[in-house]
Design a protein around this motif. Structure first.
Motif, PDB file in Angstrom:
ATOM      1  N   ARG A 131      36.431  49.930  36.605  1.00 12.41           N
ATOM      2  CA  ARG A 131      35.972  48.850  35.727  1.00 12.41           C
ATOM      3  C   ARG A 131      34.772  48.134  36.330  1.00 12.41           C
ATOM      4  O   ARG A 131      34.756  47.824  37.514  1.00 12.41           O
ATOM      5  N   GLU A 132      33.779  47.872  35.490  1.00 18.96           N
ATOM      6  CA  GLU A 132      32.604  47.120  35.940  1.00 18.96           C
ATOM      7  C   GLU A 132      32.855  45.632  35.932  1.00 18.96           C
ATOM      8  O   GLU A 132      32.231  44.885  36.679  1.00 18.96           O
ATOM      9  N   ARG A 133      33.784  45.181  35.068  1.00 15.00           N
ATOM     10  CA  ARG A 133      34.126  43.761  34.977  1.00 15.00           C
ATOM     11  C   ARG A 133      35.624  43.648  34.804  1.00 15.00           C
ATOM     12  O   ARG A 133      36.283  44.565  34.341  1.00 15.00           O
ATOM     13  N   GLY A 134      36.120  42.487  35.133  1.00 14.93           N
ATOM     14  CA  GLY A 134      37.541  42.217  34.936  1.00 14.93           C
ATOM     15  C   GLY A 134      37.990  41.092  35.835  1.00 14.93           C
ATOM     16  O   GLY A 134      37.331  40.766  36.830  1.00 14.93           O
ATOM     17  N   PRO A 135      39.102  40.471  35.508  1.00 15.32           N
ATOM     18  CA  PRO A 135      39.590  39.361  36.319  1.00 15.32           C
ATOM     19  C   PRO A 135      40.013  39.810  37.712  1.00 15.32           C
ATOM     20  O   PRO A 135      40.376  40.963  37.933  1.00 15.32           O
ATOM     21  N   ASP A 191      46.055  40.045  31.242  1.00 13.63           N
ATOM     22  CA  ASP A 191      44.920  39.902  32.160  1.00 13.63           C
ATOM     23  C   ASP A 191      45.045  40.869  33.332  1.00 13.63           C
ATOM     24  O   ASP A 191      44.059  41.468  33.767  1.00 13.63           O
ATOM     25  N   ALA A 192      46.265  41.017  33.850  1.00 12.13           N
ATOM     26  CA  ALA A 192      46.473  41.936  34.974  1.00 12.13           C
ATOM     27  C   ALA A 192      46.152  43.372  34.570  1.00 12.13           C
ATOM     28  O   ALA A 192      45.668  44.156  35.399  1.00 12.13           O
ATOM     29  N   GLY A 193      46.385  43.712  33.315  1.00  7.92           N
ATOM     30  CA  GLY A 193      46.049  45.048  32.823  1.00  7.92           C
ATOM     31  C   GLY A 193      44.557  45.292  32.685  1.00  7.92           C
ATOM     32  O   GLY A 193      44.127  46.428  32.513  1.00  7.92           O
ATOM     33  N   ARG A 194      43.761  44.214  32.765  1.00 10.18           N
ATOM     34  CA  ARG A 194      42.300  44.333  32.690  1.00 10.18           C
ATOM     35  C   ARG A 194      41.632  44.044  34.030  1.00 10.18           C
ATOM     36  O   ARG A 194      40.415  43.988  34.129  1.00 10.18           O
ATOM     37  N   ALA A 195      42.442  43.825  35.079  1.00 11.99           N
ATOM     38  CA  ALA A 195      41.895  43.421  36.383  1.00 11.99           C
ATOM     39  C   ALA A 195      41.004  44.514  36.965  1.00 11.99           C
ATOM     40  O   ALA A 195      41.175  45.703  36.692  1.00 11.99           O
ATOM     41  N   ARG A 196      40.057  44.062  37.771  1.00 14.20           N
ATOM     42  CA  ARG A 196      39.094  44.967  38.411  1.00 14.20           C
ATOM     43  C   ARG A 196      39.398  45.042  39.896  1.00 14.20           C
ATOM     44  O   ARG A 196      39.672  44.025  40.536  1.00 14.20           O
ATOM     45  N   ALA A 197      39.347  46.250  40.440  1.00 13.05           N
ATOM     46  CA  ALA A 197      39.546  46.470  41.872  1.00 13.05           C
ATOM     47  C   ALA A 197      38.237  46.927  42.497  1.00 13.05           C
ATOM     48  O   ALA A 197      37.592  47.847  41.991  1.00 13.05           O
ATOM     49  N   LEU A 198      37.862  46.273  43.576  1.00  8.26           N
ATOM     50  CA  LEU A 198      36.645  46.656  44.292  1.00  8.26           C
ATOM     51  C   LEU A 198      36.911  47.700  45.374  1.00  8.26           C
ATOM     52  O   LEU A 198      35.992  48.368  45.821  1.00  8.26           O
ATOM     53  N   ASP A 199      38.177  47.817  45.794  1.00  4.83           N
ATOM     54  CA  ASP A 199      38.542  48.764  46.849  1.00  4.83           C
ATOM     55  C   ASP A 199      40.032  49.084  46.725  1.00  4.83           C
ATOM     56  O   ASP A 199      40.713  48.579  45.832  1.00  4.83           O
ATOM     57  N   GLY A 200      40.524  49.895  47.637  1.00  4.98           N
ATOM     58  CA  GLY A 200      41.920  50.296  47.594  1.00  4.98           C
ATOM     59  C   GLY A 200      42.888  49.139  47.756  1.00  4.98           C
ATOM     60  O   GLY A 200      43.960  49.121  47.133  1.00  4.98           O
ATOM     61  N   HIS A 201      42.528  48.168  48.580  1.00  6.27           N
ATOM     62  CA  HIS A 201      43.383  46.993  48.775  1.00  6.27           C
ATOM     63  C   HIS A 201      43.524  46.216  47.470  1.00  6.27           C
ATOM     64  O   HIS A 201      44.627  45.840  47.064  1.00  6.27           O
TER      65      HIS A 201
END
Length: 180
Positions: A41-45, A85-95
């Motif tokens: 995802r490019e954007r997300g909470p 919102d959690a279903g749209r969250a964005r992850a920047l890394d594995g953590h």
């Protein structure tokens, strides 16, 4: 925390030993896609911000100590928004990917907690209902099993009540041993 770690290890070991029946490559690919989607995802909470909102709701004494039917319904609606919102969250890394999945599951657990509190129409021990201040001994010693239903766009629960002595409660654990 430790018991969850060991349970996860045991589940992973069991999954490697006994592959699931009936899964094809398309289903496996779809499961991987869903699991890794927050990384794409490019954007997300932010999952940490979502978790903080959930924690504030769950520990609020106006919501979770001074319980009432309308208050619990409002809490469930707020948890459902958090779950979305959690279903749209964005992850920047594995953590952060792990945090995305953790907060989604924490929201599902909170929703179950509020649904169970709403279904229990009595006050007993630490469970208090302002709108049901008395004990309900006629419905005491029963199990209520809650199974999630995930209709498109929302959360729901199917509740089944069993008598305390009903043996359906004590079915064998799928990973060996007995459920307790």
């Amino acid at each position: 925390m430790a018991s969850g770690f060991w349970a996860g290890c045991a589940a992973a070991r069991r999954a490697r030993e006994v592959p699931p029946d009936g899964l094809d490559e398309t289903e496996i690919a779809a499961a991987w896609e869903a699991a890794l989607a927050p990384l794409r995802r490019e954007r997300g909470p932010d999952p940490v911000e979502i978790l903080r909102r959930l924690q504030r709701l769950v520990v609020d004494p106006e919501v979770n100590f001074f319980r009432s039917g309308p208050g619990l319904a409002a809490a469930q609606a707020r948890v459902e928004e958090i779950w979305q919102d959690a279903g749209r969250a964005r992850a920047l890394d594995g953590h952060r990917l792990a945090q995305c999945h953790e907060v989604r599951h924490a929201a599902l657990t909170a929703h179950a907690m509020f649904a169970a509190a709403q279904a229990r129409q009595e006050t007993r021990g630490w469970h208090r209902r302002l709108d049901f201040p008395q004990r309900d001994d006629a419905r005491w010693r029963r199990w209520t099993l809650a199974q999630p239903t995930l209709p498109p766009g929302g959360l729901g629960w199917t509740l089944t009540t069993l008598e305390y002595e009903d043996q359906k409660v004590f079915q064998p654990c799928p990973l060996g041993g007995e459920a307790s």
